[in-house]
Design a protein around this motif. Structure first.
Motif, PDB file in Angstrom:
ATOM      1  N   SER A   1       0.907  -1.169   0.018  1.00  0.00           N
ATOM      2  CA  SER A   1       0.034  -0.211  -0.134  1.00  0.00           C
ATOM      3  C   SER A   1       0.727   1.144  -0.104  1.00  0.00           C
ATOM      4  O   SER A   1       2.228   1.211   0.507  1.00  0.00           O
ATOM      5  N   SER A   2       0.329   2.215  -0.354  1.00  0.00           N
ATOM      6  CA  SER A   2       0.971   3.688  -0.466  1.00  0.00           C
ATOM      7  C   SER A   2       0.910   4.499   0.873  1.00  0.00           C
ATOM      8  O   SER A   2       1.455   5.512   1.046  1.00  0.00           O
ATOM      9  N   ARG A   3       0.050   3.707   1.927  1.00  0.00           N
ATOM     10  CA  ARG A   3       0.101   4.229   3.134  1.00  0.00           C
ATOM     11  C   ARG A   3       1.199   5.004   3.713  1.00  0.00           C
ATOM     12  O   ARG A   3       2.188   4.318   4.114  1.00  0.00           O
ATOM     13  N   GLU A   4       1.223   6.388   3.805  1.00  0.00           N
ATOM     14  CA  GLU A   4       2.303   6.938   4.590  1.00  0.00           C
ATOM     15  C   GLU A   4       2.365   6.750   6.071  1.00  0.00           C
ATOM     16  O   GLU A   4       3.240   7.195   6.870  1.00  0.00           O
TER      17      GLU A   4
ATOM     18  N   GLY B   1       0.947   5.266  -7.972  1.00  0.00           N
ATOM     19  CA  GLY B   1       0.671   5.828  -6.647  1.00  0.00           C
ATOM     20  C   GLY B   1       1.832   6.431  -5.777  1.00  0.00           C
ATOM     21  O   GLY B   1       2.963   6.316  -6.132  1.00  0.00           O
ATOM     22  N   VAL B   2       1.381   7.301  -5.075  1.00  0.00           N
ATOM     23  CA  VAL B   2       2.362   8.190  -4.221  1.00  0.00           C
ATOM     24  C   VAL B   2       1.658   8.264  -2.800  1.00  0.00           C
ATOM     25  O   VAL B   2       0.653   7.557  -2.675  1.00  0.00           O
ATOM     26  N   GLY B   3       2.331   8.672  -1.884  1.00  0.00           N
ATOM     27  CA  GLY B   3       1.922   8.782  -0.654  1.00  0.00           C
ATOM     28  C   GLY B   3       1.380  10.094  -0.455  1.00  0.00           C
ATOM     29  O   GLY B   3       1.054  11.101  -1.234  1.00  0.00           O
ATOM     30  N   SER B   4       0.590  10.576   0.845  1.00  0.00           N
ATOM     31  CA  SER B   4       0.053  11.481   1.037  1.00  0.00           C
ATOM     32  C   SER B   4       0.645  12.896   1.160  1.00  0.00           C
ATOM     33  O   SER B   4       0.022  13.972   0.646  1.00  0.00           O
TER      34      SER B   4
ATOM     35  N   ASN C   1      10.123  11.973   2.348  1.00  0.00           N
ATOM     36  CA  ASN C   1       8.883  13.088   2.277  1.00  0.00           C
ATOM     37  C   ASN C   1       8.765  13.472   3.722  1.00  0.00           C
ATOM     38  O   ASN C   1       8.477  14.516   4.085  1.00  0.00           O
TER      39      ASN C   1
ATOM     40  N   ARG D   1       9.101   1.119  -4.082  1.00  0.00           N
ATOM     41  CA  ARG D   1       9.226   2.514  -4.496  1.00  0.00           C
ATOM     42  C   ARG D   1       8.503   3.741  -3.690  1.00  0.00           C
ATOM     43  O   ARG D   1       8.829   4.706  -3.253  1.00  0.00           O
ATOM     44  N   ILE D   2       7.133   3.161  -3.369  1.00  0.00           N
ATOM     45  CA  ILE D   2       6.354   4.283  -2.671  1.00  0.00           C
ATOM     46  C   ILE D   2       6.706   4.649  -1.255  1.00  0.00           C
ATOM     47  O   ILE D   2       6.768   5.788  -0.952  1.00  0.00           O
TER      48      ILE D   2
ATOM     49  N   ALA E   1      -2.966   9.107  -4.150  1.00  0.00           N
ATOM     50  CA  ALA E   1      -2.355   8.415  -2.885  1.00  0.00           C
ATOM     51  C   ALA E   1      -3.110   7.406  -2.843  1.00  0.00           C
ATOM     52  O   ALA E   1      -3.964   7.281  -1.880  1.00  0.00           O
ATOM     53  N   ASP E   2      -2.954   6.316  -3.547  1.00  0.00           N
ATOM     54  CA  ASP E   2      -3.158   5.159  -3.250  1.00  0.00           C
ATOM     55  C   ASP E   2      -2.420   4.181  -4.297  1.00  0.00           C
ATOM     56  O   ASP E   2      -2.335   4.679  -5.411  1.00  0.00           O
TER      57      ASP E   2
ATOM     58  N   ARG F   1      10.021   6.828  -1.587  1.00  0.00           N
ATOM     59  CA  ARG F   1       9.563   8.404  -1.420  1.00  0.00           C
ATOM     60  C   ARG F   1       9.043   8.853  -0.222  1.00  0.00           C
ATOM     61  O   ARG F   1       9.126  10.001   0.151  1.00  0.00           O
ATOM     62  N   ASN F   2       7.977   8.031   0.351  1.00  0.00           N
ATOM     63  CA  ASN F   2       7.228   8.639   1.519  1.00  0.00           C
ATOM     64  C   ASN F   2       8.177   8.699   2.803  1.00  0.00           C
ATOM     65  O   ASN F   2       8.370   9.897   3.350  1.00  0.00           O
TER      66      ASN F   2
END
Lengths: 168, 420
Positions: free
Chosen positions: A65-68, B138-141, A97, A89-90, B122-123, A93-94
């Motif tokens: 999941s992309s969940r930050e 997809g990316v984060g918040s 960030n 990957r996500i 963001a998903d 980035r997170n």
């Protein structure tokens, strides 16, 4: 900058559901997320964890999941950094960030054991295993990521950029 | 210089003639999206930026879909944040319960994404829109917050991997089976940071719904995006639907790929991915005797019309096994309505299925079908990680809708040929 801590060692493909299960995603409060960090993946973690400890993991850490909320939970729990063979990957980035330090080093990920004391010299790009005396290099942080870090995270970076725009 | 479809779309959005893998670019976004889990964090970060407003009130989509209709007070508070932000910023594309649906079924259906677009969401399953020939990832918040303010985002141009499917698809084999087969072949990080381009005669014949299923799961191989060159099938879907002008891109014949995989589609059977990774896929015929407690048909992977038709076709005049709960979740209100018109909902209910309003629900262990300790579920969803749908000692098996329907009837993992 130096980061020193005791290692919690994990395998490959640690997914974001393992880091913070979705049943806790009805909140984004870092403290609350931190309380449930890794609770399904590693029942020993909540009781045995000390602030400043370091995660060392195999390939594809943070997949799914992309969940930050995942890097937020790790950071708020007090984990000082994550070292892995590779990151999904996500998650990668997170982590940048939100200001969670992460380092890619296949050798360190392979060689470091649970409970080892590790010192990361961020500026020189070297990971020292204080328990065994071995050293490993980590992949340099891409220049653009360094700019984000220097600005104090993506939000500050964007705020600066907007200021520049409105001054034009 | 020859370029892939992914490189061409990225170049166009960066205002460049060409881009190369590894380059960092600032790219204009056509649409950004968030949901009831990721948008609350994005809104908080957006407010820290101090931007005068969102970059474009027509291009920020907020879709409460994960925990809706809200399952508890905390998730209701999260949805409320989206609702209030949407009102404050006068967002055109906020979708309330009752007109909404699962984001990745809903946004293409509503014509908010088109070929050649660049979309970030963001998903993680934002990669779904590659089915339309768009670049989406997809990316984060925090990335969402930045893009809501700037209307652009930074991206590293990915290398591309090409997956070519020759031959004809076998009966009961769809996009879900092709992507499970690929993930089984290359692993859950087999396309890490890379673009996955699907091509070949079997892909050219694949329906839009099948293409959505395939691109949806690019992330399960670690991919940055999944993409299929738009063609006449794409055109038939977007014509009269897309709200903005769109553009068809395709890869140059001599474009460069990090790797090329070639499969004979006629050799691929319906797949099932065993716990606890999508890469544990194998033909359903080789699954052995695996009894199940639940079957879930829906999600951003397989909650579309073709999926419901396939399930209803198998369940028509048959009964769900007494030991199984079958839960069906149409992807959007429009899909729900069409399924009603076609009589599919009646078939499903008569067979003993619980038909839900559109929601991500059980896919991520949110609500509407959580598993107890030791329970097993076959699901048309996209992840089977430990504890994904409930207890850490429950199990999820991933399949296409026909297999999930047949399994619901027989009480064990089964192929549709065993019930028809």
């Amino acid at each position: 900058m130096e980061i020193k801590g005791r290692v919690w060692k994990y395998g490959s493909d640690v997914d974001t559901d393992a880091i913070i299960p979705a049943r806790y995603l009805n909140t984004s409060d870092p403290e609350e997320l931190a309380r449930h960090c890794m609770e399904d993946a590693d029942p020993a973690f909540p009781a045995g964890f000390r602030a400043g400890d370091i995660f060392v993991a195999g390939k594809n850490f943070g997949c799914g999941s992309s969940r930050e909320h995942a890097p937020i939970a790790i950071k708020a729990a007090g984990v000082s950094c994550v070292i892995a063979r590779t990151f999904a990957r996500i998650f990668y980035r997170n982590a940048f960030n939100i200001g969670l330090p992460i380092f890619e080093s296949p050798e360190a990920a392979e060689d470091i054991h649970e409970g080892d004391e590790v010192l990361v010299d961020v500026d020189s790009g070297v990971i020292n295993n204080l328990t065994t005396g071995k050293t490993y290099r980590f992949a340099p942080v891409p220049p653009f990521m360094q700019q984000i870090i220097a600005a104090g995270g993506l939000i500050n970076y964007v705020a600066n950029k907007l200021d520049v725009r409105s001054e034009k | 210089m020859p370029m892939t479809i992914t490189e061409k779309i990225l170049a166009a959005h960066a205002g460049r003639e060409k881009v190369e893998p590894g380059e960092l670019i600032n790219a204009r976004v056509d649409l950004v999206l968030g949901n009831d889990i990721t948008a609350p964090v994005a809104i908080k970060e957006f407010e820290k930026i101090g931007a005068p407003g969102v970059f474009d009130r027509e291009r920020v989509a907020l879709v409460p879909d994960h925990f809706v209709p809200n399952k508890d007070i905390k998730s209701a508070e999260q949805s409320k944040q989206l609702r209030e932000f949407a009102r404050e910023h006068n967002l055109v594309n906020y979708f309330e319960v009752g007109v909404s649906g699962i984001e990745h079924c809903l946004l293409p259906e509503q014509g908010l994404v088109g070929p050649g677009d660049l979309v970030i969401g963001a998903d993680s399953h934002t990669c779904t829109y590659g089915a339309l020939g768009a670049f989406s990832t997809g990316v984060g918040s925090t990335d969402l917050a930045a893009a809501m303010a700037l209307g652009e985002t930074w991206l590293k141009v990915p290398e591309s991997i090409k997956f070519i499917f020759d031959g004809e698809l076998q009966p009961w084999v769809g996009g879900k089976d092709l992507i499970l087969h690929i993930i089984g072949d290359i692993g859950v990080d087999g396309a890490l940071y890379q673009a996955m381009e699907f091509a070949g005669p079997a892909i050219e014949k694949l329906s839009m719904d099948g293409r959505f299923s395939m691109c949806n799961m690019a992330i399960e191989a670690g991919g940055k995006n999944g993409i299929i060159a738009p063609d006449e099938i794409t055109r038939a879907y977007v014509e009269g639907r897309c709200k903005r002008p769109y553009k068809f891109y395709k890869s140059d014949p001599d474009a460069r790929y990090a790797r090329v995989y070639r499969y004979d589609a006629s050799q691929i059977e319906p797949q099932v991915a065993f716990p606890h990774l999508p890469e544990n896929s194998r033909p359903v015929r080789e699954a052995g005797h695996v009894e199940i407690d639940q079957s879930v048909i829906g999600s951003c992977t397989n909650g579309r019309m073709e999926d419901l038709r396939e399930a209803a076709n198998i369940l028509k005049g048959r009964q769900v096994h007494k030991n199984v709960r079958l839960i069906v979740l149409p992807g959007t209100q429009e899909i729900y309505l069409q399924a009603l018109r076609e009589g599919l909902i009646e078939i499903l209910v008569k067979a003993g299925a619980a038909v839900s309003t559109p929601t991500c629900g059980p896919c991520l262990g949110g609500h509407m079908g959580i598993l107890a300790k030791g329970e097993r579920c076959i699901a048309t969803t996209n992840r089977n990680f430990v504890g994904r749908m409930g207890h850490t000692e429950s199990e999820v098996y991933l399949s296409n809708p026909a297999v999930a329907a047949a399994s619901a009837i027989l009480g064990r993992i089964a192929g549709p040929w065993e019930v028809l």
